[in-house]
Design an enzyme around this catalytic site. Structure first.
Site, PDB file in Angstrom:
ATOM      1  N   TRP A 168      33.747  28.800  63.784  1.00 32.07           N
ATOM      2  CA  TRP A 168      33.614  27.370  63.571  1.00 32.07           C
ATOM      3  C   TRP A 168      32.175  27.019  63.243  1.00 32.07           C
ATOM      4  CZ3 TRP A 168      31.253  25.196  67.483  1.00 32.07           C
ATOM      5  CH2 TRP A 168      31.569  25.831  68.760  1.00 32.07           C
ATOM      6  N   ASN A 169      31.253  27.801  64.178  1.00 35.35           N
ATOM      7  CA  ASN A 169      29.983  27.242  64.411  1.00 35.35           C
ATOM      8  C   ASN A 169      29.339  27.269  63.085  1.00 35.35           C
ATOM      9  OD1 ASN A 169      29.563  29.970  64.350  1.00 35.35           O
ATOM     10  ND2 ASN A 169      27.981  30.043  66.065  1.00 35.35           N
TER      11      ASN A 169
ATOM     12  N   PRO B 251      39.690  31.935  58.326  1.00 41.84           N
ATOM     13  CA  PRO B 251      38.394  31.323  58.822  1.00 41.84           C
ATOM     14  C   PRO B 251      39.040  30.659  60.145  1.00 41.84           C
ATOM     15  CG  PRO B 251      39.594  30.227  56.871  1.00 41.84           C
ATOM     16  CD  PRO B 251      40.245  31.629  57.266  1.00 41.84           C
ATOM     17  N   ALA B 252      38.057  30.318  60.865  1.00 41.60           N
ATOM     18  CA  ALA B 252      38.371  29.336  62.353  1.00 41.60           C
ATOM     19  C   ALA B 252      39.394  28.434  61.871  1.00 41.60           C
ATOM     20  CB  ALA B 252      37.300  28.975  62.963  1.00 41.60           C
TER      21      ALA B 252
ATOM     22  N   GLY C 119      32.563  36.087  66.943  1.00 43.10           N
ATOM     23  CA  GLY C 119      32.978  35.357  68.084  1.00 43.10           C
ATOM     24  C   GLY C 119      32.862  35.757  69.483  1.00 43.10           C
ATOM     25  N   SER C 120      33.804  35.477  70.291  1.00 44.69           N
ATOM     26  CA  SER C 120      33.292  35.792  71.727  1.00 44.69           C
ATOM     27  C   SER C 120      33.528  37.350  72.081  1.00 44.69           C
ATOM     28  CB  SER C 120      34.124  35.123  72.665  1.00 44.69           C
ATOM     29  OG  SER C 120      35.644  35.565  72.611  1.00 44.69           O
TER      30      SER C 120
ATOM     31  N   GLU D 155      30.366  40.877  65.799  1.00 43.40           N
ATOM     32  CA  GLU D 155      29.042  40.013  66.170  1.00 43.40           C
ATOM     33  C   GLU D 155      29.525  39.040  67.209  1.00 43.40           C
ATOM     34  OE1 GLU D 155      26.743  37.126  66.744  1.00 43.40           O
ATOM     35  OE2 GLU D 155      27.126  36.275  64.693  1.00 43.40           O
ATOM     36  N   LEU D 156      28.922  39.413  68.469  1.00 46.22           N
ATOM     37  CA  LEU D 156      29.701  38.696  69.820  1.00 46.22           C
ATOM     38  C   LEU D 156      28.731  37.698  70.303  1.00 46.22           C
ATOM     39  CD1 LEU D 156      31.491  41.944  70.760  1.00 46.22           C
ATOM     40  CD2 LEU D 156      32.437  40.103  69.131  1.00 46.22           C
TER      41      LEU D 156
ATOM     42  N   CYS E   5      25.570  31.864  68.429  1.00 46.60           N
ATOM     43  CA  CYS E   5      25.328  32.895  69.341  1.00 46.60           C
ATOM     44  C   CYS E   5      23.715  33.125  69.595  1.00 46.60           C
ATOM     45  CB  CYS E   5      26.085  34.112  68.602  1.00 46.60           C
ATOM     46  SG  CYS E   5      27.454  33.635  67.856  1.00 46.60           S
TER      47      CYS E   5
ATOM     48  N   GLU F 239      27.385  32.222  78.299  1.00 42.99           N
ATOM     49  CA  GLU F 239      27.143  31.740  77.278  1.00 42.99           C
ATOM     50  C   GLU F 239      27.486  30.015  77.248  1.00 42.99           C
ATOM     51  OE1 GLU F 239      28.812  33.266  73.390  1.00 42.99           O
ATOM     52  OE2 GLU F 239      26.793  33.117  72.493  1.00 42.99           O
TER      53      GLU F 239
ATOM     54  N   GLU G 231      24.667  42.662  60.192  1.00 40.82           N
ATOM     55  CA  GLU G 231      24.879  41.752  58.950  1.00 40.82           C
ATOM     56  C   GLU G 231      23.485  41.462  58.384  1.00 40.82           C
ATOM     57  OE1 GLU G 231      27.427  38.614  60.452  1.00 40.82           O
ATOM     58  OE2 GLU G 231      28.943  39.900  59.673  1.00 40.82           O
TER      59      GLU G 231
END
Ligand code: SIN
Length: 484
Positions: free
Chosen positions: A156-157, A181-182, A234-235, A256-257, A290, A387, A464
């Protein structure tokens, strides 16, 4: 303009080229995090919908991969043009569902479009190899082939740019996609889907499943045998789960965490540049990226000057809803996010840290939080390990370069890191020593389509963007041609 008035505000899932309701007719609410008002009700896709979307993507794959790279380039270029033609409208939609200031939302649309443009160009540069053969009368060829159906699970960010960053390379090399999507921000993804359709990207090549039934739909995407690759942002906790779920069918994964980015300021740094970099790195998207700086490690000789200047700049930042003129910082995404930031700050203050500015909810209410600078943060403070994902800058004092490197690397994460120094020898030493996928030297905001984005350690797998971004969506095939 209301979200309902925009022709790009689509409220249904995109499956096999059609916008459709969820198979059981349910929908869920998307709200504006600035004030909790309803933005839209959106189709709440089920596991059965995910199954249909995967089959659509599978059916579309042979024809899509058979197009010439040039044809795929043309379609992606057209899609990119449409995105940029609608930049303001897409930005406003994004700001409404995500909360970031309008200018930042519009910049995100351009950032996402840059990935579509880049991978449209890369589509024509997927070269294989002809390798000297070990035996006479043979040719050794290495072909690069699209992996097949890919699933993208997006955050969502960056509701638009992260979708573009995953889909564009996949489509460019000939893969087809199913995107989840989120739940907080599905409208930006659906709008991109509407424009992809308008650009002429064929039915089934891109499918988008908005859903609040995250576990249920996620399980289908990560375990279905027809899905050959998953890309997730995400996380770390969810990344681990996705990797476990994908293991059963040996899927390729890109993850991608989370991060815990150190931001080091050495005594020899340009103070103003360091403060400017810190503001960009820490407070962009209200601290919800992130790669946001999470821990500020500041050398003793410059500590007070940096802390005071940073606090002054942070306090001057204008906080408010996306559409208010001059706003620089929006709300946090949810009450849950706000509660987490509050708890982390309370923990640090309780252990002896001091707030130079902020340290509490913003008087605007809702999920707004004050830009915060904490000094003398003790090593035991939880926010040095976790985080924060909020507009809070914790400052830790250090004495030597070795200590800074040790502190910076004392984390299970390794996504981004930043440092400020004007000593060329130190610049090389520290850039080499830091354990991170991305390093900003004298810069606080470094993401760019041209550069590989991704982490080391528990911050992820894969990259990416950049020329490496297509590799995640390709398989290598060795062909040995004999009897020649
Ligand atoms: C992210 O937070 O996942 C992406 C940030 C960026 O691309 O800079």
């Amino acid at each position: 303009m209301n979200a309902r008035d925009s022709k790009l505000a689509r409220h249904q899932a995109l499956i096999d080229g059609h916008f459709v309701e969820a198979s059981d007719g349910r929908s869920f609410e998307v709200t504006n995090p600035a004030d909790g008002t309803l933005v839209a009700r959106v189709a709440d896709c089920t596991a059965a919908d995910a199954e249909v979307a995967i089959h659509a993507a599978h059916a579309a794959f042979p024809a899509w991969r058979a197009l010439t790279a040039r044809d795929r380039t043309r379609l992606l270029r057209k899609w990119c043009e449409l995105v940029m033609r609608h930049q303001d409208e897409l930005g406003d939609l994004l700001a409404r569902e995500q909360g970031k200031p309008r200018a930042e939302a519009r910049a995100e649309i351009a950032y996402g479009a840059s990935y579509i443009e880049w991978f449209a160009e890369e589509a024509r540069r997927i070269y294989g190899d002809v390798v000297p053969a070990p035996v006479a009368g043979r040719e050794v060829l290495v072909l690069k082939e699209p992996v097949g159906v890919t699933a993208a699970i997006t955050p969502w960010n960056f509701p638009s740019a992260m979708v573009a960053r995953k889909i564009a390379p996949a489509l460019a090399v000939g893969c087809t996609c199913v995107v989840k999507p989120a739940a907080e921000t599905p409208l930006s993804a659906l709008a991109l889907g509407a424009l992809a359709k308008e650009a002429g990207i064929p039915a089934g090549v891109l499918n988008i499943l908005p859903t609040s039934r995250t576990e249920e739909v996620g399980l289908v995407l990560t375990t279905h045998p027809l899905v050959r690759k998953i890309s997730f942002t995400g996380s770390t906790a969810v990344g681990r789960k996705i990797m476990r779920q994908g293991a059963e069918t040996i899927k390729k994964v890109s993850l991608e965490l989370g991060g815990n980015a150190p931001f080091i300021v050495f005594d020899d740094a340009d103070l103003d540049a360091a403060v400017k970099g810190a503001i960009g790195s820490k407070f962009r998207n209200s601290g919800q990226t992130c790669v946001c700086a999470n821990r500020f490690l500041v050398q003793a000789g410059i500590y007070d000057a940096f802390a005071n200047k940073l606090a002054e700049a942070a306090a001057a930042s204008r906080v408010g809803p996306a559409f208010e003129p001059g706003v620089q910082q929006g709300p946090l995404i949810s009450q849950k996010a706000l509660a987490k930031v509050e708890a982390l700050v309370a923990d640090a203050l309780g252990k002896g840290a001091r707030a130079l500015t902020g340290g509490a909810r913003h008087p605007r209410g809702g999920t707004f939080y004050q830009p915060t600078v904490l000094v003398e943060v003790p090593a035991e403070a939880q926010l040095l390990e976790e985080e924060i994902f909020g507009p809070v800058a914790p400052l830790v004092r250090f004495e030597t370069e070795e200590e800074a490197i040790r502190l910076a690397n004392a984390s299970e994460y390794g996504l981004a890191a930043y440092f400020f120094s004007r000593d060329i020898g130190r610049v090389w030493r520290v850039a080499r020593a830091i354990e991170a996928g991305l390093v900003g030297v004298n810069e606080g905001v470094i993401s760019a389509v041209e550069a590989p984005f991704g982490g080391v350690k528990q911050s992820g797998i894969g990259r990416e963007g950049s020329r490496y971004g297509t590799e995640e969506y390709l398989d290598l095939k060795y062909v040995c041609m004999g009897g020649l």
